[in-house]
Scaffold this motif. Sequence first.
Motif, PDB file in Angstrom:
ATOM      1  N   SER A 118       7.110  10.604   6.518  1.00 29.70           N
ATOM      2  CA  SER A 118       5.884  10.519   6.814  1.00 29.70           C
ATOM      3  C   SER A 118       5.168  10.984   7.916  1.00 29.70           C
ATOM      4  O   SER A 118       4.364  12.359   8.755  1.00 29.70           O
ATOM      5  N   ALA A 123       1.952  13.435   7.808  1.00 27.72           N
ATOM      6  CA  ALA A 123       0.880  12.629   6.847  1.00 27.72           C
ATOM      7  C   ALA A 123       0.672  10.443   6.986  1.00 27.72           C
ATOM      8  O   ALA A 123       1.565  10.504   7.322  1.00 27.72           O
ATOM      9  N   ARG A 125       1.195   7.082   5.510  1.00 32.13           N
ATOM     10  CA  ARG A 125       2.727   6.733   4.785  1.00 32.13           C
ATOM     11  C   ARG A 125       2.048   6.415   3.107  1.00 32.13           C
ATOM     12  O   ARG A 125       0.934   5.899   2.797  1.00 32.13           O
ATOM     13  N   PRO A 126       3.358   5.906   2.171  1.00 33.06           N
ATOM     14  CA  PRO A 126       2.822   5.645   1.606  1.00 33.06           C
ATOM     15  C   PRO A 126       2.222   4.508   0.810  1.00 33.06           C
ATOM     16  O   PRO A 126       2.600   3.848   1.670  1.00 33.06           O
ATOM     17  N   LEU A 156       3.998   6.459  -4.203  1.00 37.74           N
ATOM     18  CA  LEU A 156       5.270   8.025  -5.015  1.00 37.74           C
ATOM     19  C   LEU A 156       5.973   7.151  -5.629  1.00 37.74           C
ATOM     20  O   LEU A 156       5.934   6.307  -6.328  1.00 37.74           O
ATOM     21  N   PHE A 179       4.684  14.682   0.850  1.00 35.50           N
ATOM     22  CA  PHE A 179       4.836  14.609   1.993  1.00 35.50           C
ATOM     23  C   PHE A 179       3.616  14.805   2.644  1.00 35.50           C
ATOM     24  O   PHE A 179       2.348  15.529   3.003  1.00 35.50           O
ATOM     25  N   PHE A 182       0.109  14.797   0.963  1.00 32.21           N
ATOM     26  CA  PHE A 182      -0.087  13.837   1.375  1.00 32.21           C
ATOM     27  C   PHE A 182      -1.234  14.019   2.938  1.00 32.21           C
ATOM     28  O   PHE A 182      -2.097  13.374   2.971  1.00 32.21           O
TER      29      PHE A 182
END
Length: 782
Positions: A118, A123, A125-126, A156, A179, A182
Amino acid sequence: MPESVIYPSSPDGIPPDLTKAKSSYRRQALIAMLGLTCFMAVYIGLAICFGLITFNTVTEIMGHKLDLFKVLIAASSALLTVFMAKSLFTIQRSGNPGGIEVSESDEPELFNFLYKLSDEVGAPRPHRVFITPDVNAAVFYDLSLLNLIFPTKKNLIIGLGLVNVLNMGELKAVLAHEFGHFAQGSMMVGRWVYIAQQIIGHMVATRDWLDKVVQFISKVDLRVAWIGWILGLVIWSIRSLMDTLFSLVVIAERALSREMEFNADLVSVSVTGSDALINALYKLQAADDAWQTALNVATSQVKAGNVLKDLFAAQKTAINEVGRILGDDDYGRTPSCPEGIKVSEHRIFTEQMARPPQMWSTHPHNRDREINAKNTYIAAKIDDREAWLIFSDAPSLREKISLSFVQTDPDTELQETSSSEAVINNFDHEIYNSKYKGAYLNRNWVRNFESIDEILATGKAGTDLKEAVANLYPQAISTQLEVARNLDMERHSLEALASGDLKPSGGVIRHRGNELKKADIPSAIEEVAQERKAIGQQLKEHDASCRTAYINIAKTWNNSGNNSGNNGWDNHLTSLTHLLHCASHLRAVVENEMAFLSNTWQVITADGQIGYFEKRRMVNVCQSVHQKIKTLVEAAQELVLSEGILEKTGIENWANQCPNFALPEVTKSNWNDWCNASFDEMGSLSYALGILQNTALNELIQSEKLVEENMIADTIPDAITSWTQLPASYPVLIPGTEHVLQRKLDLWNRFQLAHGFGPTVMRLLVASGIVGGTIAAGFVGV
């Protein structure tokens, strides 16, 4: 967090503008944003209008003497205000998508991998990570009205059925694609569309207390009922208006979605090169099919008292077994670049095989995605280590997820069995021998023949029987079967596009490199059908020739050697072919009647109501189905199975054990209950005939193998003196003669549901007129 030791390296020399949003992307984002803004403005504007009418009317009533007419206006407008407002507060949180949620403490290497990826693609982060069993990877998010203003945290999903078939480089490519979503600023449009979709979905589909109030008013004294009728008409108009307007938003969002997918693919290319994602995409169709096979085998094993603790080993074995059967070493694996072709120019997806797998069924065609990913070719070495390395304890995780599928009585004790061996045993039948090139893999060839006589007449066996048998399954058959499968998929996709069951990516229909208008689809279907018919005729002659070749060999054993009469093997092979033909056609007839009944039910209930003529139509269909199935069962019960077939099927007495469809005659009073019961009865009948069909096919191919072995050894097997007796006649269903299912609703239902351009415009005009007139009358009345 320590540096990851398993994170694949990324390519160098990436063009700085590779992932920059194209003008088409920005244009579609603007159109989608404007469309959504207009929709929300109309929605909120209507709610405010009804609220103002309520407020002004109540104010006037409070300042003057009681006026019954104005009380009615106030009450009605208040109900309509509540109707509009309540849908704004019905947005559902996504919740748990299934599987198990893991944290950084559970899977440190996985999160290390995800965080590094990420950060590399820029992007966020989840927020949460879920592990599911499916062949899938996806982004989802929880929503509320606040997310119209504030961004939502992304979650995710990682499917182990996907991890199982990819290497580290390919998994990085797939996750980088997710991502990439994202990182997209236009994801906010998708978020807003999803929120609006929940609002409009609740408004259009939900029938709650408000509808019950209106229905109650509509059923009281005529002097009051008219109020309920008017309210019901206005509510229908509001629902219709907003539903139609939102459909335009969805069209714009779908076009944007296509651009978003292409952009996310380029994000993946920027960190893994042009090949890794496309290679992963190529593997997914085989992975989908193999995962379903693994689940089917696991289910059958539970019934036998066994349990598979590693469905992912079963999935891998299923891929290998299908590859073996097809004689295709590359099945489920990425084909290598042919010699003489530059790697940058190599394409693995053709136009005919460009259908997206289930994981990305709403995405652009695979061919388009490959062209997009390789338009600027980025060379990179793909990390071929297995993707399971990202998990701390992969074996335990595999077992935990696998056992989550086991549903049985807690008191039932199951015995562990080898997952791989269970799948191998599932394919341990002569029909799956690789010599047949997949001719009997999920293929009901016998339904192409009207009768057993046609099979025997169509076959072309040469005078040299040994040579004929030796050349029955050339490599060309494998190619023909592959072409037929691709044409079938192509036709099904076109038919789904024509019926509206499948929506084209970006609203554009692409077929064989060309853009099609919806009016062009029938011509494309006819073109594919003609190609399929030509290849089908070749396969039909081949199937018949296989049967006649072995029967002709068996005939040479009559009155030869130590035999002074009929050796019986030719009758045995003929009766098995006849039994396969009978069982296959009877099963097809049952499933055809089920589809007809189901389709009729879906059509008459499309608008949520069943009128007098719709009820009469349903009764007529039920009566027709009842008569057809009764005739079929009478024919099926005339079967007298041989001892060998009875033993293989586990049936003691077919006439007694065959489902007899013992339902009463259909009447106007019992048709609803009859429908529910008939599906159970026909399902049981289809299952029983399916067992008979599979057993007959296995026995036929096994018997033909024995004939060939004796021919090669120049021996004559012991005589067969009894074989299956078939009914004198039975229903037959040739492909293409099935019931023509109704894909298009009648004009009234199309108007109510806005199916088609004309009905949609008409409903929009009518609904707009009623809503506009209601608002105008409300303000004038005040």
